[in-house]
Design a protein around this motif. Structure first.
Motif, PDB file in Angstrom:
ATOM      1  N   PRO A  85      34.557   4.330   9.367  1.00 13.25           N
ATOM      2  CA  PRO A  85      34.602   5.794   9.483  1.00 13.25           C
ATOM      3  C   PRO A  85      33.483   6.451   8.684  1.00 13.25           C
ATOM      4  O   PRO A  85      33.053   5.928   7.647  1.00 13.25           O
ATOM      5  N   HIS A  86      33.008   7.603   9.190  1.00 18.48           N
ATOM      6  CA  HIS A  86      32.021   8.382   8.448  1.00 18.48           C
ATOM      7  C   HIS A  86      32.746   9.156   7.355  1.00 18.48           C
ATOM      8  O   HIS A  86      33.202  10.278   7.561  1.00 18.48           O
ATOM      9  N   GLU A  87      32.854   8.528   6.198  1.00 17.83           N
ATOM     10  CA  GLU A  87      33.533   9.150   5.078  1.00 17.83           C
ATOM     11  C   GLU A  87      32.986   8.587   3.782  1.00 17.83           C
ATOM     12  O   GLU A  87      32.366   7.515   3.761  1.00 17.83           O
ATOM     13  N   ASP A  88      33.199   9.313   2.712  1.00 17.66           N
ATOM     14  CA  ASP A  88      32.748   8.869   1.400  1.00 17.66           C
ATOM     15  C   ASP A  88      33.695   7.808   0.876  1.00 17.66           C
ATOM     16  O   ASP A  88      34.916   7.972   0.938  1.00 17.66           O
ATOM     17  N   GLY A 120      34.559   5.020   2.041  1.00 15.54           N
ATOM     18  CA  GLY A 120      35.434   4.448   3.062  1.00 15.54           C
ATOM     19  C   GLY A 120      35.205   2.957   3.243  1.00 15.54           C
ATOM     20  O   GLY A 120      34.416   2.322   2.543  1.00 15.54           O
ATOM     21  N   ASP A 166      27.217   7.502   1.185  1.00 11.06           N
ATOM     22  CA  ASP A 166      28.031   8.554   1.803  1.00 11.06           C
ATOM     23  C   ASP A 166      27.572   8.722   3.253  1.00 11.06           C
ATOM     24  O   ASP A 166      26.587   9.414   3.525  1.00 11.06           O
ATOM     25  N   ARG A 192      28.888  10.394   5.553  1.00 13.64           N
ATOM     26  CA  ARG A 192      29.037  11.749   6.080  1.00 13.64           C
ATOM     27  C   ARG A 192      27.691  12.458   6.122  1.00 13.64           C
ATOM     28  O   ARG A 192      27.479  13.376   6.912  1.00 13.64           O
TER      29      ARG A 192
END
Length: 293
Positions: A58-61, A63, A123, A125
Motif C-alpha cells: 500500500p502507498h502509506e508511510d 507500511g 514514504d 505516499r
C-alpha cells in the motif's frame, strides 16, 4: 526467541506531520508532483513491476505487505523460515513486520531476523512503489544462476525459487524535493544453499526528516543501514558506509564485480563471494568487498 517487538517505535519516536508536508501534499505543482529521477541502469535489476507480475505494498508511510507464505523454505543463518514481510522502509523481515523507520545498528539485540537492502524512512505516499513477487520462472532462475556462478567457487548453485522485492523510485518522509531511490533485494535458494542479492540503482537520499534529515536534500541525520541480522544468535553483517553519507556509494561498489550488485550466501555463516578489497564485517568474520570505482 523474544516474543516482544523491539523494532516497534516507542511513543517518543512517533512521527509528527509538519505543516510543510501538509502543504506539499496539497500542492499538485510542487516537488511531490514531479516524482521521478533517473531510472536504474539497464540490466542491473531483475525484471519488476506490474508487467513482471508483481504485487505492490500500500502507498502509506511505514507500511508493509501482508505476510507472504513462501513456496520454499528459506534457510537464514541456520534457521528455516516459511514467511516474510516486505516492509516499505527497505527491509525484508521473517515472521513479523517491521514498521520501524529509524535504522538501527547491527547486531540488533533480541530483534527479529531481517534483510535490509536500504533501511531508511521511505514514504510511498510521496512517490514510488514497493513491488514484490515469488517466482519459479525458468528465465529468472537461469539468470540468477549465471550471476551466482560468476562469484561461486566450485559447483554453481541452480536456484529453484526466488523472491524479488523492488523499491522503485521511492521518496522519503517529509520530502520537499523530488529525490528518489531505486534498489532491489532478492532471496534465492536451490533447496540447500540460500542467497541474498542486493541491486542498487539510483540512490539519491539517505534520511527522512524524523531521523534529522534535511527535507530538501534528504541527507544528514541517521542515514540508511544496509546488511542483515540473524535475530536469534546475534549474527549480522553491515555493508560499508551504512548509517553514514557513504551509504550512497553502494550503487558504485560491489563484492561481485558489477557496480551496484552485492551477493551473499546466508544459509549458514555470512559469506561474501567476490575478489579483492578486505573489509571487516560485524560478528568477527573477514568479508571481502570489491570496489568498482
Amino acid at each position: 526467541m523474544d516474543e516482544g517487538c523491539p523494532l516497534a517505535p516507542s511513543p517518543g519516536q512517533m512521527k509528527a506531520l509538519p505543516i510543510l508536508l501538509l502543504l506539499l501534499l496539497t500542492d499538485p505543482w510542487g516537488p511531490l508532483g514531479t516524482c521521478g529521477g533517473p531510472r536504474s541502469p539497464p540490466g542491473l535489476l531483475y525484471p519488476y513491476g506490474a508487467e513482471a507480475g508483481d504485487e505492490a505494498t500500500p502507498h502509506e508511510d511505514d507500511g508493509m505487505s501482508p505476510e507472504i507464505i513462501l513456496w520454499e523454505t528459506f534457510s537464514f543463518y541456520g534457521h528455516p523460515y516459511r514467511s516474510v514481510y516486505v516492509n516499505n522502509n527497505g527491509v525484508l523481515s521473517f515472521g513479523i513486520g517491521v514498521p520501524e523507520f529509524t535504522p538501527q545498528a547491527f547486531p540488533l539485540a533480541g530483534a527479529r531476523p531481517l534483510v535490509a537492502p536500504y533501511w531508511a524512512d521511505v514514504d510511498t505516499r510521496l512517490g514510488g512503489d514497493v513491488f514484490y513477487r515469488q517466482s519459479r520462472d525458468p528465465r529468472l532462475l537461469a539468470r540468477l544462476g549465471r550471476d551466482l556462478a560468476a562469484v561461486t567457487v566450485g559447483q554453481a548453485p541452480s536456484p529453484t525459487w526466488a523472491l524479488v522485492a523492488t523499491w522503485d523510485r521511492v521518496s522519503y518522509f517529509g520530502a520537499a524535493s523530488d529525490k528518489v531511490n531505486t534498489f532491489q533485494a532478492v532471496l534465492a535458494t536451490d533447496g540447500a544453499a540460500s542467497f541474498v542479492i542486493f541491486n542498487y540503482g539510483d540512490l539519491q537520499w539517505t534520511t527522512g526528516i524524523s531521523n534529522q534529515g534535511d527535507p530538501h536534500s534528504g541527507l544528514g541525520g541517521i542515514a540508511a543501514q544496509a546488511g542483515f541480522d540473524s535475530g536469534p544468535g546475534g549474527r549480522s553483517f553491515t555493508l560499508p558506509g551504512s548509517r553514514s553519507p557513504a551509504v550512497l556509494s553502494l550503487g558504485r561498489r560491489s563484492n561481485a564485480g558489477t557496480p551496484g550488485r552485492w551477493i551473499f550466501r546466508v544459509d549458514r555463516a555470512p559469506t561474501t563471494p567476490g575478489p579483492t578489497e578486505p573489509h571487516r564485517g560485524h560478528g568477527g568474520t573477514e568479508e571481502r568487498v570489491y570496489v568498482c570505482g
